[in-house]
Write a protein that holds these residues in place. Structure first.
Motif, mmCIF file in Angstrom:
data_model
loop_
_atom_site.group_PDB
_atom_site.id
_atom_site.type_symbol
_atom_site.label_atom_id
_atom_site.label_comp_id
_atom_site.label_asym_id
_atom_site.label_seq_id
_atom_site.Cartn_x
_atom_site.Cartn_y
_atom_site.Cartn_z
ATOM 1 N N VAL B 201 -29.855 22.771 5.576
ATOM 2 C CA VAL B 201 -29.835 24.233 5.426
ATOM 3 C C VAL B 201 -29.331 24.600 4.033
ATOM 4 C CG1 VAL B 201 -28.703 26.348 6.194
ATOM 5 C CG2 VAL B 201 -29.617 24.750 7.876
ATOM 6 N N ILE B 204 -31.918 23.777 1.415
ATOM 7 C CA ILE B 204 -33.098 24.650 1.451
ATOM 8 C C ILE B 204 -32.756 25.980 0.771
ATOM 9 C CG2 ILE B 204 -34.583 25.997 2.974
ATOM 10 C CD1 ILE B 204 -34.623 23.571 4.833
ATOM 11 N N PHE B 205 -31.542 26.440 0.984
ATOM 12 C CA PHE B 205 -31.141 27.670 0.292
ATOM 13 C C PHE B 205 -31.162 27.476 -1.216
ATOM 14 C CE2 PHE B 205 -29.579 29.579 4.241
ATOM 15 C CZ PHE B 205 -30.002 30.870 4.015
ATOM 16 N N LEU B 238 -36.179 26.358 7.879
ATOM 17 C CA LEU B 238 -34.899 27.025 8.161
ATOM 18 C C LEU B 238 -34.852 27.480 9.603
ATOM 19 C CD1 LEU B 238 -33.718 29.455 5.356
ATOM 20 C CD2 LEU B 238 -32.571 27.445 6.250
ATOM 21 N N LEU B 245 -32.718 33.288 12.305
ATOM 22 C CA LEU B 245 -32.644 33.435 10.847
ATOM 23 C C LEU B 245 -31.760 34.592 10.414
ATOM 24 C CD1 LEU B 245 -36.307 32.716 9.690
ATOM 25 C CD2 LEU B 245 -34.286 31.325 9.316
ATOM 26 N N LEU B 283 -34.397 35.141 0.926
ATOM 27 C CA LEU B 283 -34.731 34.858 2.320
ATOM 28 C C LEU B 283 -35.069 36.144 3.067
ATOM 29 C CD1 LEU B 283 -34.752 32.960 4.849
ATOM 30 C CD2 LEU B 283 -32.358 33.566 5.147
#
Lengths: 472, 588
Positions: B201, B204-205, B238, B245, B283
């Motif tokens: 996570v 990925i951010f 994600l 989310l 996001l």
């Protein structure tokens, strides 16, 4: 269990007659039907972190959402408006392990906008919710479980005290089963350290509403840390529990959410507070209060007529009192600046001039101080304090002159001495022209003459024979 | 280590290099599959890997693609047979090459194989790999700002930098995929705490930030940019990892609090930026603005909550300089405003300082943004934002905005909005205390005033003045029954605005006429050059406090003429306003 569930599915489309209206206005907006009773009697308190599984369906039977499909229970903070209204109301009535079906009218869900793309406008929603568990609310900034709140009594309204708000609290502190303190106090939030309120508790109180009573569990690092507290008999690295009630608070308002009349009101409120603190010689606190007075009144937008006159008056008082606090705290530069601000607005403010005089005196500027005090006397010839201060200034000026004479007497000699030293040093640091030239010359000699030099030997002002270069 | 094994290893390396150099790929493959080298592959991968990876360059792809393919196969085979810890380090070292994506991408597969051979002790190793990848991705050069408008943005897909970025991201996604699947919640994995999941996570951010944030991720129905595919994949990952989310909105809240408390609080200074706030903003732009994964988002969140939390993210985006980031901010703002109905936001929300920041940054975009489209897009957003609030909220915003925006154009626009708010009040059965009486007068006097009285620069403030006159005229015509209580203040208004304006117009017009005369005189006296034009003019004109650059004569005349026109317009409006007031019902 499975059979029960399917049974529930059939009744979903229209709530059965056993459904109970739990909407706050009793308008049948939220109907609840218990499918499976939960354990015990406890329901999650406001602010709890609740874990649920749910399935959402439209009245035509279309499933629009399910936490089970995502493979993880849904979690949220109850009662914070983070979820649609029917959830905040509905889940608060559920016990651990309970499964219930809620039929929610659109006013308690997504209203006339709907929630594209899944929820059409004005849709009634049906949720089957299972409460798995809940914990207290994690109030720590890093979400490390260091400050956990369990609400006992819900507070009223929606506002919470902010930094600088004066809070009235009752606290009971426990270490294990032992109560180590129990008291009632009122203090400005953010200055807990002065009042024996630890960091974590402060952070928690920030999230309280008026009238709220909660249990706060603190990890050691948010409480008395590795030092512990010998006075309260708290060992190092001890986790502790507080029971706190926020009885009342006066919010430190953000000036943006206020109209002009409210700003004046706030400014007055803090002026009062400041004066009280000042009288009890709590100057740093008084200072904070007066700063607020200024912050509420310093911008003139939106003020008209009488209100503007009042604003200006308050602002001048704010600056003047700030100056006074700074004087008490021996912070003369600040004091003088605040007086300057006040005098900008009201050039003939006796207090402003007088206090600036005092500040200047404190800064060792009796000449300027004298000018200020004399200005006071011009406005009010009977001001004895000012008159006395003028005398004091004269004395200081004389003293200073005397001192200066002494200093200056030696000064020229000293300067001359220093100049000599400097010159000497400069000279020392200068490269020795002759020596370096020698070195450079050495290089010159060691290299062969260029063609150019050969052709124009005079260019180096030497005799023309090439040998002379070598033996220079 | 035995001498024999060392010898074998040298032998293998030599064979491989020879075969690859001469393009005999079959021989290279049979060498690697030869069991006699197995032991040395296991022990000495450190020495063998570099001799193969040096062929992983663009040149090999161009000249002999089969050799490149062969290298990849060889490395995969080595990854299978080698001691995983050792091979991992060697692969990592080889892949750390920022100038060349070819090698980086080709080594991702063997790295993946090695990592899967370390199921129990993967944590640290995976983190190294993800670090290396992140470093490579974030160091990719980004395209220069093109200021492309509208359709032109599609050209971005052919920018070499963007092709490269997309290409690398695609490779990286393939690398992530199996690791994500392993802990995906959709695969009935345990949802309890899991290091690998958290790590994925976080990384990925990181990938959502630079360079993805500054690329075009939009989709206009028909065509979507190549980079959008990358964004979609990342969000799918994600979503599989965390389920809900929307959970990161809480993170945004924490960051917002930290920021607002920074000055007083040392509590907040945490520098471990595991999740960059820009990534969170991207996001939510992707979810709410681009509807990626929107179907997977729990349908129980309150729109007001989403609005409140996302507004801070909008500010984060709008404050960036890169225009495509700003655009994301505008689109996110548009999306969160669309979720709310008018009048549904309670004024109590204004306690948060984020609203001031939002209006500030939005108005900056409205005035200063380089891209015309964006400026135009921002304007209706301001309107939409204001009208989402309840009446008290609208009033508070309107009375605080002049201190924030301070630009005649926006002031003029706000006056138009003020008119609409007054209409709403007049139309409603319940007369609100905010847009009537003294409160309304306070507002009007704030907006309808001359900042420097008679000496106000009328041209600079023309937008505001004309809007203000229109508003007063509108009120005097519409509110004949004094429902708003405006007529009680007409006298004051005349004194503070209308009179000085009349005087101001007179003065300004005289001034500009004088300038015009100067110009004409100059023209008469000037020497004409061969084209019959005056090359230079010395009369200076100052507009909006700034002296105009030395323009040719014709342009100066044009400027003056347009100013004179504006005065005429103001004057005619002014006299119309005065007429309306004079014939008003309550004017004594």
């Amino acid at each position: 269990m499975d059979a029960e569930m399917t049974g529930a599915t059939e009744t979903i489309l229209s709530p059965s007659s056993t459904a109970v209206d739990i909407s706050p206005d009793k308008d049948c907006g939220i109907l609840k039907e218990i499918i499976k009773e939960g354990d015990g009697i406890e329901t999650p308190a406001h602010g709890s972190r609740v874990f649920v599984h749910y399935v959402g369906t439209l009245t035509d039977g279309t499933k629009f959402d399910s936490s089970r499909d995502r493979g993880k229970p849904f979690e949220f903070n109850l009662g914070k408006g983070n979820v649609i209204k029917s959830w905040d109301v509905g889940v608060a009535t559920m016990k651990k392990g309970e499964v219930a079906v809620f039929t929610c009218k659109s006013e308690y869900a997504y209203g006339k906008n709907g929630n594209p793309p899944t929820i059409p406008p004005d849709a009634t929603l049906i949720f089957e919710i299972e409460v798995i568990d809940w914990t207290g609310e994690d109030l720590s900034q890093k979400k490390d479980g260091g400050i956990i709140r369990y609400q006992i009594t819900k507070g009223e309204g929606s506002s919470t005290p902010n930094e600088g708000a004066i809070v009235e609290v009752t606290i009971v502190g426990k270490h294990g089963d032992r109560v180590f303190e129990e008291r009632e106090l009122s203090y400005p939030l953010g200055e807990g350290s002065e009042f024996g309120i630890c960091d974590g508790l402060e952070r928690a109180i920030e999230k309280f509403r008026k009238g709220e009573k909660s249990r706060i569990e603190l990890k050691a690092k948010y409480a008395f840390k590795e030092e512990g507290n010998s006075e309260l008999n708290i060992p190092p690295n001890a986790d502790i529990i507080y029971e706190v009630e926020l009885k009342n608070f006066e919010k430190a308002k953000e000036s943006w959410s206020l109209d002009s009349a409210e700003k004046i009101e706030q400014a007055k409120f803090f002026k009062e507070k400041g004066t009280n603190y000042f009288k009890t010689e709590k100057y740093p606190l008084a200072l904070k209060m007066y700063k607020k007075v200024v912050s509420f009144t310093e911008f003139d937008s939106g003020f008209q007529g009488d209100l503007d006159t009042e604003r200006k008056a308050l602002l001048v008082v704010g600056y003047l009192n700030l100056a006074l606090c700074h004087l008490k705290l021996q912070d003369h530069v600040e004091a003088r600046d605040q007086c300057d601000e006040a005098l900008k607005l009201e050039p003939s403010s006796e207090k402003g001039l007088f206090r600036r005089g005092q500040a200047n005196l404190g800064l060792g500027e009796p000449e300027r101080a004298k000018a200020d005090f004399e200005a006071v006397l011009k406005l009010e010839p009977n001001n004895k304090a000012a008159a006395n201060n003028v005398i004091l200034c004269n004395k200081k000026i004389k003293e200073q002159e005397g001192r200066e004479k002494k200093i200056y007497a030696n000064m020229f000699e000293k300067f001359a001495q220093r100049d000599r030293e400097k010159e000497e040093e400069w000279r020392r640091n200068q490269p020795d022209v002759m020596k370096t030239l020698g070195e450079w010359g050495q290089d010159e000699r060691e290299r062969e003459m260029t063609d150019f030099e050969r052709e124009n030997p005079n260019i180096l002002m030497l005799n023309s024979t090439s040998d002379e270069f070598k033996n220079m | 280590m035995s001498v024999q094994s060392t010898d074998l290893c040298v032998e293998l390396s030599t064979i491989l290099v020879k075969c690859l150099t001469s393009g005999r790929t079959d021989d290279a493959l049979s060498a690697i599959y030869n069991a006699k080298y197995d032991q040395c592959l296991k022990d000495r991968s450190l020495d063998i890997i570099p001799s193969i990876s040096k062929f992983l360059i663009q040149e090999t792809i161009d000249n002999s693609p089969e050799v490149f393919d062969c290298c990849e196969t060889l490395l995969k085979e080595i990854a299978q047979k080698a001691n995983p810890e050792e091979a991992l380090l060697e692969f990592l070292e080889q892949a750390e090459n920022l100038d060349d994506d070819v090698k980086f991408l080709a080594l991702l597969k063997p790295l993946q194989i090695v990592l899967f051979k370390l199921p129990n002790r993967r944590g640290q190793s995976l983190e190294w790999c993800l670090h290396m990848i992140r470093f490579h991705v974030t160091s990719l050069p980004v395209p220069k700002s093109h200021r492309l408008e509208g359709e032109e943005r599609k050209l971005l897909d052919s920018d070499p930098c963007i092709c490269r970025i997309t290409n690398v991201y695609k490779g990286v996604l393939d690398f992530y995929k199996p690791f994500v699947n392993e802990v995906s919640l959709r695969q009935k994995a345990e949802y309890q705490k899991n290091t690998q999941r958290n790590m994925l996570v976080c990384f990925i951010f990181q990938l959502l930030r630079q360079p993805l944030a500054i690329l075009d991720l939009e989709c206009d129905g028909k065509s979507s940019s190549a980079t959008r595919f990358v964004a979609e994949e990342l969000l799918t990952f994600l979503s599989h990892l965390v389920g809900d989310l929307m959970i990161f909105l809480e993170y945004a809240e924490t960051r917002e609090m930290e920021k607002s408390g920074k000055n007083e609080n040392n509590f907040a200074t945490q520098s471990d930026d595991e999740i960059p706030i820009l990534s969170v903003a991207v996001l939510y732009y992707l979810i709410l603005g681009e509807h990626i994964q929107l179907n997977e988002v729990p349908c129980v969140y309150s729109p007001l909550y989403i609005f409140q939390r996302s507004l801070y993210l909008v500010v984060v985006l709008l404050k960036h300089l890169e225009e495509l980031v700003v655009r994301k901010g505008l689109l996110l703002a548009n999306a969160i405003l669309a979720m709310l109905s008018e009048g549904s936001v309670p004024y109590t929300l204004l306690e948060s300082p984020v609203h001031k920041e939002f209006v500030e940054s939005l108005s900056k975009v409205m005035i200063y943004c380089d891209v015309e489209n964006f400026r135009k897009y921002a304007v209706p957003l301001l309107r939409s934002y204001l009208f989402k609030f309840d009446v008290k909220g609208q009033y508070l915003l309107m009375s605080n905005l002049p201190a924030v925006v301070n630009h005649a154009g926006i002031m003029g626009y706000l006056i138009m909005l003020l008119k609409d708010m007054i209409i709403n009040t007049l139309d409603s059965d319940l007369i609100s205390p905010f847009f009537t009486g003294k409160a309304l007068y306070d507002l009007i006097s704030e907006y309808c005033s001359l900042s420097h009285g008679v000496e106000t620069d009328l041209i600079e403030n023309a937008d505001q003045i004309i809007s203000a006159l229109n508003l007063i005229r509108f009120l005097s015509l519409r509110d004949q029954k004094n429902k708003t209580g405006m007529w009680d203040y007409v006298g004051v208004l005349e004194e503070s605005m209308l009179e000085p304006l009349r005087e101001g117009i007179k003065l300004s017009r005289a001034h500009y006429k004088l300038k015009l005369r100067d110009l004409e005189e100059e023209k008469r006296n000037a020497v004409l050059n061969d084209k019959g034009r005056i090359s230079k003019s010395d009369v200076t004109i100052t507009v909006g406090g700034q002296q105009l650059p030395n323009l040719p004569y014709e342009n100066k005349v044009a400027v003056i003429m347009s100013a004179l026109n504006a005065f005429d317009l103001m004057e005619s409006l002014l006299s119309r306003v005065n007429e309306c007031i004079d014939s008003g019902p309550l004017k004594s």
